[in-house]
Design a protein around this motif. Structure first.
Motif, PDB file in Angstrom:
ATOM      1  N   ARG A  73      37.792  35.362 -12.821  1.00  0.00           N
ATOM      2  CA  ARG A  73      36.614  36.114 -13.266  1.00  0.00           C
ATOM      3  C   ARG A  73      36.834  36.681 -14.668  1.00  0.00           C
ATOM      4  O   ARG A  73      35.955  36.601 -15.530  1.00  0.00           O
ATOM      5  CB  ARG A  73      36.313  37.252 -12.285  1.00  0.00           C
ATOM      6  N   ALA A  74      38.005  37.229 -14.900  1.00  0.00           N
ATOM      7  CA  ALA A  74      38.300  37.812 -16.212  1.00  0.00           C
ATOM      8  C   ALA A  74      38.441  36.731 -17.282  1.00  0.00           C
ATOM      9  O   ALA A  74      37.979  36.899 -18.412  1.00  0.00           O
ATOM     10  CB  ALA A  74      39.580  38.645 -16.133  1.00  0.00           C
ATOM     11  N   GLY A  75      39.069  35.638 -16.899  1.00  0.00           N
ATOM     12  CA  GLY A  75      39.330  34.581 -17.879  1.00  0.00           C
ATOM     13  C   GLY A  75      38.090  33.818 -18.293  1.00  0.00           C
ATOM     14  O   GLY A  75      37.937  33.444 -19.461  1.00  0.00           O
ATOM     15  N   LEU A  76      37.196  33.540 -17.354  1.00  0.00           N
ATOM     16  CA  LEU A  76      35.993  32.774 -17.657  1.00  0.00           C
ATOM     17  C   LEU A  76      34.830  33.663 -18.081  1.00  0.00           C
ATOM     18  O   LEU A  76      33.952  33.226 -18.826  1.00  0.00           O
ATOM     19  CB  LEU A  76      35.572  31.936 -16.443  1.00  0.00           C
ATOM     20  N   GLY A  77      34.832  34.902 -17.595  1.00  0.00           N
ATOM     21  CA  GLY A  77      33.713  35.780 -17.904  1.00  0.00           C
ATOM     22  C   GLY A  77      32.572  35.538 -16.942  1.00  0.00           C
ATOM     23  O   GLY A  77      31.971  34.452 -16.948  1.00  0.00           O
ATOM     24  N   PRO A  78      32.244  36.497 -16.094  1.00  0.00           N
ATOM     25  CA  PRO A  78      31.222  36.301 -15.044  1.00  0.00           C
ATOM     26  C   PRO A  78      29.844  35.933 -15.569  1.00  0.00           C
ATOM     27  O   PRO A  78      29.009  35.446 -14.802  1.00  0.00           O
ATOM     28  CB  PRO A  78      31.205  37.656 -14.332  1.00  0.00           C
ATOM     29  N   THR A  79      29.592  36.177 -16.852  1.00  0.00           N
ATOM     30  CA  THR A  79      28.263  35.859 -17.402  1.00  0.00           C
ATOM     31  C   THR A  79      28.220  34.519 -18.127  1.00  0.00           C
ATOM     32  O   THR A  79      27.169  34.133 -18.645  1.00  0.00           O
ATOM     33  CB  THR A  79      27.825  36.961 -18.377  1.00  0.00           C
ATOM     34  N   SER A  80      29.342  33.804 -18.159  1.00  0.00           N
ATOM     35  CA  SER A  80      29.372  32.539 -18.896  1.00  0.00           C
ATOM     36  C   SER A  80      28.680  31.422 -18.109  1.00  0.00           C
ATOM     37  O   SER A  80      28.613  31.459 -16.876  1.00  0.00           O
ATOM     38  CB  SER A  80      30.817  32.125 -19.185  1.00  0.00           C
ATOM     39  N   ASP A  81      28.183  30.430 -18.830  1.00  0.00           N
ATOM     40  CA  ASP A  81      27.522  29.293 -18.185  1.00  0.00           C
ATOM     41  C   ASP A  81      28.500  28.511 -17.309  1.00  0.00           C
ATOM     42  O   ASP A  81      28.146  28.057 -16.213  1.00  0.00           O
ATOM     43  CB  ASP A  81      26.913  28.365 -19.240  1.00  0.00           C
ATOM     44  N   PHE A  82      29.748  28.351 -17.804  1.00  0.00           N
ATOM     45  CA  PHE A  82      30.721  27.600 -17.014  1.00  0.00           C
ATOM     46  C   PHE A  82      31.029  28.323 -15.710  1.00  0.00           C
ATOM     47  O   PHE A  82      31.151  27.700 -14.658  1.00  0.00           O
ATOM     48  CB  PHE A  82      32.018  27.376 -17.798  1.00  0.00           C
ATOM     49  N   PHE A  83      31.146  29.653 -15.789  1.00  0.00           N
ATOM     50  CA  PHE A  83      31.431  30.415 -14.565  1.00  0.00           C
ATOM     51  C   PHE A  83      30.301  30.236 -13.552  1.00  0.00           C
ATOM     52  O   PHE A  83      30.551  30.050 -12.352  1.00  0.00           O
ATOM     53  CB  PHE A  83      31.610  31.893 -14.896  1.00  0.00           C
ATOM     54  N   LEU A  96      52.124  26.185  -7.409  1.00  0.00           N
ATOM     55  CA  LEU A  96      51.011  27.030  -7.845  1.00  0.00           C
ATOM     56  C   LEU A  96      51.090  28.412  -7.207  1.00  0.00           C
ATOM     57  O   LEU A  96      50.811  29.431  -7.857  1.00  0.00           O
ATOM     58  CB  LEU A  96      49.686  26.352  -7.476  1.00  0.00           C
ATOM     59  N   ALA A  97      51.485  28.454  -5.961  1.00  0.00           N
ATOM     60  CA  ALA A  97      51.547  29.728  -5.235  1.00  0.00           C
ATOM     61  C   ALA A  97      52.569  30.688  -5.845  1.00  0.00           C
ATOM     62  O   ALA A  97      52.478  31.903  -5.627  1.00  0.00           O
ATOM     63  CB  ALA A  97      51.894  29.464  -3.772  1.00  0.00           C
ATOM     64  N   GLN A  98      53.512  30.160  -6.625  1.00  0.00           N
ATOM     65  CA  GLN A  98      54.548  30.989  -7.234  1.00  0.00           C
ATOM     66  C   GLN A  98      54.233  31.335  -8.690  1.00  0.00           C
ATOM     67  O   GLN A  98      54.988  32.076  -9.320  1.00  0.00           O
ATOM     68  CB  GLN A  98      55.903  30.260  -7.175  1.00  0.00           C
ATOM     69  N   GLN A  99      53.138  30.802  -9.221  1.00  0.00           N
ATOM     70  CA  GLN A  99      52.809  31.037 -10.621  1.00  0.00           C
ATOM     71  C   GLN A  99      51.974  32.303 -10.817  1.00  0.00           C
ATOM     72  O   GLN A  99      51.321  32.781  -9.888  1.00  0.00           O
ATOM     73  CB  GLN A  99      52.040  29.843 -11.194  1.00  0.00           C
ATOM     74  N   THR A 100      51.988  32.785 -12.037  1.00  0.00           N
ATOM     75  CA  THR A 100      51.105  33.883 -12.407  1.00  0.00           C
ATOM     76  C   THR A 100      49.674  33.362 -12.473  1.00  0.00           C
ATOM     77  O   THR A 100      49.427  32.311 -13.065  1.00  0.00           O
ATOM     78  CB  THR A 100      51.501  34.439 -13.786  1.00  0.00           C
ATOM     79  N   PRO A 101      48.719  34.035 -11.882  1.00  0.00           N
ATOM     80  CA  PRO A 101      47.343  33.517 -11.893  1.00  0.00           C
ATOM     81  C   PRO A 101      46.725  33.545 -13.291  1.00  0.00           C
ATOM     82  O   PRO A 101      46.867  34.529 -14.019  1.00  0.00           O
ATOM     83  CB  PRO A 101      46.601  34.473 -10.954  1.00  0.00           C
ATOM     84  N   THR A 102      46.071  32.447 -13.660  1.00  0.00           N
ATOM     85  CA  THR A 102      45.290  32.362 -14.896  1.00  0.00           C
ATOM     86  C   THR A 102      44.004  31.599 -14.585  1.00  0.00           C
ATOM     87  O   THR A 102      43.926  30.868 -13.584  1.00  0.00           O
ATOM     88  CB  THR A 102      46.041  31.621 -16.022  1.00  0.00           C
ATOM     89  N   ALA A 103      43.030  31.723 -15.464  1.00  0.00           N
ATOM     90  CA  ALA A 103      41.761  31.035 -15.249  1.00  0.00           C
ATOM     91  C   ALA A 103      41.938  29.527 -15.261  1.00  0.00           C
ATOM     92  O   ALA A 103      41.364  28.812 -14.424  1.00  0.00           O
ATOM     93  CB  ALA A 103      40.756  31.460 -16.315  1.00  0.00           C
ATOM     94  N   ASN A 104      42.722  29.010 -16.198  1.00  0.00           N
ATOM     95  CA  ASN A 104      42.898  27.559 -16.288  1.00  0.00           C
ATOM     96  C   ASN A 104      43.579  27.001 -15.048  1.00  0.00           C
ATOM     97  O   ASN A 104      43.199  25.937 -14.537  1.00  0.00           O
ATOM     98  CB  ASN A 104      43.710  27.196 -17.534  1.00  0.00           C
ATOM     99  N   ARG A 105      44.592  27.688 -14.578  1.00  0.00           N
ATOM    100  CA  ARG A 105      45.280  27.233 -13.363  1.00  0.00           C
ATOM    101  C   ARG A 105      44.337  27.265 -12.166  1.00  0.00           C
ATOM    102  O   ARG A 105      44.353  26.354 -11.335  1.00  0.00           O
ATOM    103  CB  ARG A 105      46.504  28.114 -13.104  1.00  0.00           C
TER     104      ARG A 105
END
Length: 372
Positions: A337-347, A281-290
Motif C-alpha cells: 500500500r505504501a509503495g504503490l500508493g492507494p490512489t494510484s491507477d496501478f494499485f 520470500l517469507a524471509q525477506q523484508t517486504p517491499t511493493a515490488n516483491r
C-alpha cells in the motif's frame, strides 16, 4: 583502440560513432536515453527511399555483397568511397551470409581496415552497419572497444555488435559490459549472445540482473534460467536478495510470455524454483515490488491448469498457499500500500484484479469501490 585514418570524412555532420561516444561519456554506467535516438542521420534516414525486399529472403544482403565485391576488386579503392554506396541498399542489421562471404573473399587486413573506417567515420547508418558486419566476420580483439561503443546504439547495431563480440577472445567480458548499458531490443540481442556463450563468466550477472522488467525480457528469460542453472542457485540457503528478487522477476515473466520464449510449462525445474522462491520470500523484508511479483505469480498459478505451470495439482496448490501466507501478512500488505500508493491507477488495477482473484482480504475495500 587503433583506427585507420583516411581522407574523405563527411564534413560537419557528427558520425554515429561519435554520437554514441558522447552520450556514453554523459552516461558512463547506464543505458543511453532513448537508446541514443534520434541518431544523427535521422532526417536523412526518413528521406531514404523505401527499399523493395526481395520476395526470396535468401537474397537479402546480396546487393550489399555485390557492392563490396566491386570495391574490394579495386586494389586502390578507399573505404571513404563507400560512404554513400549503401544509401539505397537494403542493409540487414543481423548477420547475413552474403555479406560474410563477401568479407571472406577479400583480403582480411583490408576488410578489417574498411570495417573499422566505416564504423568510426560513417554518419549514415547503412554504411556503419556494413562496417560492423565486416568486423563481425573477423575475430581481432583490438576492435572490441570500437564494437562496444557503436553497440551502445543497440536497437540498430545491437545484433551485429553481439555477433562480433561473441566471436572474439575476451568477448564475454565485453558482452557483459554492453549488457549492463543497453535496454529494449538491444538487451535481447546481447543477453541472448551471453546465453549462447554459456554462463561461465556471466552467471552471477545473469542470475541477478539480466531481466530489467521490460516486456521484451520474455524472449530470453527462459534461456537465462536454463543456461545459468537457476534451479541450483535458488535452492541454496545462502541465496542473496538480488538473486531472490531476480528469480521472482524471471518467474513472473515466464508465467506469461507464451509466443515469445520459454514458459513455466516447458521449464522442467519450475516446481522446484517456484517453491524455493516462495520459501525465500517469507524471509525477506517486504517491499511493493516483491509483493507484486509474488502476487502475479500466484495469480497465474491459480488461473491456469497445473500442467500449464509445469506443476502437478498438489505442487501447484502447495506453492500458491506458500505465496498467500506471505501476501496476507500485515507488514507485507502495508508495504504494498505504501509503495504503490492507494490512489494510484496501478494499485486500483492490482486490487481489483490480481488481489480480488486471490481473495486477499486487505484489498477488498478497493475492489468494492471500483465495482461501485
Amino acid at each position: 583502440m587503433s583506427v585507420t585514418t583516411e581522407p574523405g570524412l563527411l564534413g560537419p555532420q557528427i558520425t554515429l560513432f561519435e554520437h554514441a561516444l558522447r552520450l556514453h561519456q554523459q552516461h558512463p554506467d547506464g543505458v543511453l536515453p532513448r537508446d541514443g535516438e534520434p541518431y544523427p542521420d535521422e532526417e536523412r534516414n526518413h528521406l531514404r527511399p523505401a527499399t523493395r525486399r526481395a520476395r526470396d529472403r535468401r537474397l537479402d544482403g546480396a546487393d550489399v555483397a555485390v557492392i563490396l565485391d566491386r570495391h574490394f576488386s579495386q586494389p586502390d579503392a578507399l573505404a571513404s568511397e563507400l560512404v554513400d554506396a549503401f544509401r539505397d541498399a537494403d542493409v540487414p542489421i543481423h548477420r547475413n551470409d552474403h555479406i560474410v562471404v563477401a568479407a571472406l573473399r577479400a583480403d582480411r587486413q583490408r576488410v578489417r581496415q574498411t570495417g573499422r573506417w566505416l564504423v568510426r567515420h560513417s554518419a549514415d547508418r547503412n554504411a556503419a552497419t556494413v562496417g560492423l558486419a565486416l568486423l563481425a566476420a573477423d575475430w581481432a580483439e583490438d576492435d572490441i572497444p570500437l564494437i562496444q561503443t557503436i553497440g551502445l546504439l543497440s536497437n540498430w547495431f545491437g545484433p551485429l555488435a553481439a555477433e562480433a563480440l561473441q566471436r572474439r577472445r575476451g568477448g564475454g567480458a565485453a558482452l557483459l559490459w554492453l549488457a549492463e548499458r543497453v535496454a529494449g531490443w538491444g538487451r535481447v540481442y546481447v543477453v541472448e549472445a551471453l546465453c549462447r556463450q554459456g554462463a561461465a563468466s556471466s552467471r552471477a550477472w545473469l542470475l541477478r540482473h539480466a531481466c530489467d522488467g521490460d516486456y521484451l525480457n520474455g524472449y530470453f528469460a527462459g534461456k537465462v534460467a536454463t543456461v545459468a542453472h537457476l534451479h541450483e542457485a535458488i535452492i541454496s540457503a545462502d541465496a542473496d536478495g538480488d538473486l531472490i528478487d531476480h528469480t521472482g522477476r524471471l518467474l513472473r515473466i515466464m508465467a506469461d510470455c507464451n509466443g515469445m520464449g520459454m514458459t513455466l510449462e516447458h521449464y522442467p525445474p519450475a516446481p522446484v524454483v517456484l517453491a524455493a522462491h516462495a520459501a525465500h520470500l517469507a524471509q525477506q523484508t517486504p517491499t511493493a515490488n516483491r509483493y507484486v511479483d509474488a502476487a502475479i505469480i500466484a495469480d497465474y498459478l491459480t488461473a491456469k491448469p497445473p500442467n500449464r505451470c509445469g506443476c502437478t495439482t498438489e505442487q501447484r496448490d502447495r506453492i500458491v498457499q506458500q505465496y498467500l501466507v506471505v501476501l496476507d501478512r500485515p507488514d507485507w500488505r502495508d508495504a504494498v500500500r505504501a509503495g504503490l500508493g492507494p490512489t494510484s491507477d496501478f494499485f486500483a488495477w492490482f486490487a481489483g484484479h490480481v488481489a480480488a482473484r486471490l481473495r486477499i482480504g486487505a484489498f477488498s475495500d478497493v475492489a468494492e469501490s471500483d465495482e461501485r
